[in-house]
Design an enzyme around this catalytic site. Structure first.
Site, PDB file in Angstrom:
ATOM      1  N   ALA A   5       0.676  -1.098  -0.034  1.00 28.25           N
ATOM      2  CA  ALA A   5      -0.126  -0.002  -0.245  1.00 28.25           C
ATOM      3  C   ALA A   5       0.633   1.391  -0.028  1.00 28.25           C
ATOM      4  O   ALA A   5       0.366   2.300   0.298  1.00 28.25           O
ATOM      5  CB  ALA A   5      -1.003   0.022   1.159  1.00 28.25           C
ATOM      6  N   ASN A  22       2.981  -2.532   7.996  1.00 28.27           N
ATOM      7  CA  ASN A  22       4.011  -3.347   7.193  1.00 28.27           C
ATOM      8  C   ASN A  22       4.479  -2.292   6.377  1.00 28.27           C
ATOM      9  O   ASN A  22       5.643  -2.460   5.818  1.00 28.27           O
ATOM     10  CB  ASN A  22       3.171  -4.218   6.581  1.00 28.27           C
ATOM     11  CG  ASN A  22       3.097  -5.547   7.465  1.00 28.27           C
ATOM     12  OD1 ASN A  22       3.757  -5.906   8.336  1.00 28.27           O
ATOM     13  ND2 ASN A  22       1.513  -5.874   7.822  1.00 28.27           N
ATOM     14  N   HIS A  43      -0.842   7.973   3.547  1.00 34.09           N
ATOM     15  CA  HIS A  43       0.537   7.864   3.868  1.00 34.09           C
ATOM     16  C   HIS A  43       1.259   8.771   3.199  1.00 34.09           C
ATOM     17  O   HIS A  43       1.159   9.122   1.921  1.00 34.09           O
ATOM     18  CB  HIS A  43       1.270   6.508   3.552  1.00 34.09           C
ATOM     19  CG  HIS A  43       0.612   5.277   4.026  1.00 34.09           C
ATOM     20  ND1 HIS A  43       0.346   4.806   5.569  1.00 34.09           N
ATOM     21  CD2 HIS A  43      -0.429   4.283   3.357  1.00 34.09           C
ATOM     22  CE1 HIS A  43      -0.343   3.764   5.498  1.00 34.09           C
ATOM     23  NE2 HIS A  43      -0.535   3.476   4.342  1.00 34.09           N
TER      24      HIS A  43
END
Length: 276
Positions: free
Chosen positions: A130, A198, A228
């Site tokens: 991601a 992760n 993010h």
């Protein structure tokens, strides 16, 4: 020579450990056809549920225990709880086979897996998942990186139950405005948020390591997407990146994660490979 570089006339047999939101989507893609690969087996905690889901594929494969996967496959894709990573990876690495790892945070606590791959000629592959820009970070790391900072913002439901929140009695269920719930290193985040961060560990492994990669985590009741933002300072470039991921049926996982695995597989055998 590992499974990615060995010349093969037959398709590479793929096992999937974990048959939830990620594993199911990857299995579907393999069933529809990815050149050079074929689905060989899956492992799932709930075999009955997995068997019913398997009926939706055109070419169903066996639902096995984790310990039964290595003899029937050349490569395993780990889509399971992080605690199961050693049981999934070790048999494949001992046989010089390859393991695609999604529970990247678990690698920090299971560093012997890298040594095992090195000893036997196996390989551990971490897809982009991601995140974005790992190619740029890896390239910058060939020079000198001064700092890497990542700020993650997630919907509240995507962080509920994280060990760090439980251990520190941080309640986020009823917050009405964004709340910073963590600030520290990627290594610390991996321990406190094993199902959520992760991406931060993958970023750290591509760059300056888990003890120098700094991270903030925010719970935001207004968000619908996992966001993010990464900022990198290096002697070759200064760059920042941002991504907003749509959660899958599992709110802790983005829809792009299984697509990243599928793209990774296609890249392994593609006649034209784009990216580092």
């Amino acid at each position: 020579m590992n499974a990615f570089t060995s010349p093969r006339r037959r398709p590479m047999r793929v096992a999937i450990a974990g048959f939830g939101a990620i594993g199911g989507r990857v299995a579907q893609a393999l069933d529809e056809g990815i050149p050079g690969f074929e689905l060989a087996a899956v492992a799932a905690q709930d075999k009955g549920k997995a068997a019913r889901r398997m009926e939706q594929l055109r070419n169903p494969v066996p639902v096995l225990d984790i310990a039964e996967l290595e003899p029937v496959a050349d490569l395993v894709i780990e889509c399971a709880p992080a605690v199961l990573l050693p049981a999934i990876a070790e048999p494949f690495l001992r046989e010089a086979k390859s393991v695609v790892v999604l529970s990247v945070g678990a690698l920090l606590a299971q560093e012997h897996l890298v040594a095992l791959a090195r000893q036997h000629g196996g390989q551990i592959v971490v897809p982009t998942g991601a995140l974005l820009g790992l190619d740029a970070v890896a390239a910058a790391a060939e020079g000198r990186i001064e700092s890497v900072r990542m700020v993650t913002r997630k919907p509240v439901r995507g962080l509920l139950g994280a060990p760090y929140l439980v251990e520190n009695n941080i309640r986020i269920e009823d917050i009405r405005e964004p709340m910073r719930v963590f600030e520290g290193t990627a290594r610390e985040a991996a321990k406190g948020f094993p199902a959520n961060l992760n991406v931060a560990v993958a970023l750290s492994l591509a760059g300056i390591g888990p003890d120098r990669t700094m991270l903030e985590i925010w719970a935001d009741p207004e968000l619908q997407r996992n966001t993010h933002r990464i900022e990198v300072e290096s002697d070759s470039a200064r760059f920042s990146m941002s991504i907003e991921g749509i959660p899958s049926e599992n709110p802790k996982t983005g829809r792009i994660t299984p697509l990243s695995v599928i793209a990774c597989l296609r890249k392994m055998t593609a006649p034209l490979r784009v990216g580092t």
